[in-house]
Design a protein around this motif. Structure first.
Motif, PDB file in Angstrom:
ATOM      1  N   LYS A  50       0.903  -1.225  -0.166  1.00 57.95           N
ATOM      2  CA  LYS A  50      -0.126  -0.091   0.011  1.00 57.95           C
ATOM      3  C   LYS A  50       0.881   1.144   0.115  1.00 57.95           C
ATOM      4  O   LYS A  50       1.763   1.213   0.506  1.00 57.95           O
ATOM      5  CB  LYS A  50      -1.058  -0.105   1.238  1.00 57.95           C
ATOM      6  CG  LYS A  50      -1.881  -1.252   1.374  1.00 57.95           C
ATOM      7  CD  LYS A  50      -2.767  -0.980   2.717  1.00 57.95           C
ATOM      8  CE  LYS A  50      -3.759  -2.106   2.664  1.00 57.95           C
ATOM      9  NZ  LYS A  50      -4.399  -2.098   3.987  1.00 57.95           N
ATOM     10  N   TYR A  51       0.453   2.279  -0.744  1.00 61.37           N
ATOM     11  CA  TYR A  51       1.268   3.591  -0.892  1.00 61.37           C
ATOM     12  C   TYR A  51       0.480   4.498  -0.914  1.00 61.37           C
ATOM     13  O   TYR A  51      -0.841   4.509  -1.486  1.00 61.37           O
ATOM     14  CB  TYR A  51       2.197   3.430  -1.832  1.00 61.37           C
ATOM     15  CG  TYR A  51       1.575   3.190  -3.228  1.00 61.37           C
ATOM     16  CD1 TYR A  51       1.139   4.177  -4.051  1.00 61.37           C
ATOM     17  CD2 TYR A  51       1.393   1.854  -3.696  1.00 61.37           C
ATOM     18  CE1 TYR A  51       0.847   3.728  -5.486  1.00 61.37           C
ATOM     19  CE2 TYR A  51       0.919   1.492  -5.008  1.00 61.37           C
ATOM     20  CZ  TYR A  51       0.767   2.439  -5.833  1.00 61.37           C
ATOM     21  OH  TYR A  51       0.006   2.242  -7.019  1.00 61.37           O
ATOM     22  N   HIS A  52       0.754   5.843  -0.258  1.00 62.67           N
ATOM     23  CA  HIS A  52      -0.091   6.922  -0.328  1.00 62.67           C
ATOM     24  C   HIS A  52       0.763   8.191  -0.141  1.00 62.67           C
ATOM     25  O   HIS A  52       1.817   8.136   0.670  1.00 62.67           O
ATOM     26  CB  HIS A  52      -1.135   6.971   0.388  1.00 62.67           C
ATOM     27  CG  HIS A  52      -0.727   7.140   2.012  1.00 62.67           C
ATOM     28  ND1 HIS A  52      -0.717   6.079   2.574  1.00 62.67           N
ATOM     29  CD2 HIS A  52      -0.853   8.127   2.874  1.00 62.67           C
ATOM     30  CE1 HIS A  52      -0.284   6.315   4.033  1.00 62.67           C
ATOM     31  NE2 HIS A  52      -0.470   7.566   3.941  1.00 62.67           N
ATOM     32  N   ILE A  53       0.384   9.535  -0.955  1.00 63.84           N
ATOM     33  CA  ILE A  53       1.093  10.503  -0.616  1.00 63.84           C
ATOM     34  C   ILE A  53       0.672  11.012   0.748  1.00 63.84           C
ATOM     35  O   ILE A  53      -0.145  11.014   1.257  1.00 63.84           O
ATOM     36  CB  ILE A  53       0.987  11.654  -1.733  1.00 63.84           C
ATOM     37  CG1 ILE A  53       1.546  11.148  -3.103  1.00 63.84           C
ATOM     38  CG2 ILE A  53       1.488  13.008  -1.532  1.00 63.84           C
ATOM     39  CD1 ILE A  53       1.074  11.899  -4.263  1.00 63.84           C
ATOM     40  N   VAL A  54       1.908  11.801   1.464  1.00 63.04           N
ATOM     41  CA  VAL A  54       1.754  12.475   2.644  1.00 63.04           C
ATOM     42  C   VAL A  54       1.534  14.118   2.622  1.00 63.04           C
ATOM     43  O   VAL A  54       2.508  14.616   1.786  1.00 63.04           O
ATOM     44  CB  VAL A  54       2.773  12.056   3.815  1.00 63.04           C
ATOM     45  CG1 VAL A  54       2.680  12.858   4.958  1.00 63.04           C
ATOM     46  CG2 VAL A  54       2.953  10.562   3.994  1.00 63.04           C
TER      47      VAL A  54
END
Length: 221
Positions: A50-54
């Motif tokens: 899983k990956y997402h921008i902070v």
């Protein structure tokens, strides 16, 4: 002075640490640059990511704040197998996930890159990549099976032991492969050394023969 940890114990500690719940890792990615993360996965093991921008204020992005970010706050991702097969690809996204079962043993690569913008921008993102026993959702297991906490912990321990057992065999196979590669390399280097010596001796013999003939023609001998 630091204590020495045996190799087998070191591997065991690493495997136990991998089996524990892990939090996502945070990375900074500059515009126009690429960052790659690798994970050694054995055949048949499941991997999820899983990956997402902070957000710039160090908080995770909400669905409403995603729309307010500039185009520079997007990333692309490609996941490839040890032999270069593409397993997942996303372009200019703010979040995503992937899952696959490894069909090849070795280092799998997850490469992130950000669009090239002027002026340059830095995109922060979080990435959680798990493989093997750590991919299981133990909360779901507990709800579906209606087991108490002790039984759940025993199931976790059993799966961890199985994973360690399989991983030790996998590491042993990789070690044997490396030893065989070293043996082949040493054998080839030995043949190359003998060949180089034979060529040098042949060239030296030809030079002596040429010099002998030269001096005989000049009647110096």
């Amino acid at each position: 002075m630091a204590a020495h940890v045996p190799g087998s114990l070191h591997h065991l500690l690493l495997l136990l640490a991998a089996a524990l719940p892990a939090s996502a890792l945070r990375f900074d990615l500059h515009s126009g640059h690429t960052k790659c993360i690798s994970d050694d996965i054995k055949v048949g093991a499941m991997a999820v990511g899983k990956y997402h921008i902070v957000a710039p204020d160090d908080g995770s992005l909400s669905s409403s704040s995603q729309q307010q970010l500039p185009d520079s706050h997007r990333i692309s991702l490609r996941v490839t197998s040890p032999y270069g097969n593409s397993l997942h690809y996303s372009e200019n996204v703010q979040s995503g996930n992937f899952a696959f079962t490894a069909s090849e043993a070795g280092d799998y690569l997850a490469c992130f890159w950000a669009p090239d913008h002027r002026p340059s921008a830095t995109v922060a993102f979080e990435f959680d990549w798990r493989s093997g026993v750590s991919t299981k959702d133990w909360g779901t297991v507990a709800k579906k099976g209606q087991v108490d906490m002790m039984e759940l912990e025993l199931k976790k321990l059993e799966d961890t032991i199985k994973s360690i057992h399989e991983e030790m065999f996998y590491l042993r196979e990789r070690e044997e492969e490396m030893q065989e590669l070293n043996r082949r390399t040493n054998s080839r280097m030995a043949w190359l050394g003998f060949l180089s010596l034979a060529i040098c001796l042949s060239v030296a013999g030809l030079q002596l023969w040429h010099l002998k003939n030269f001096f005989e023609r000049k009647k110096l001998l």
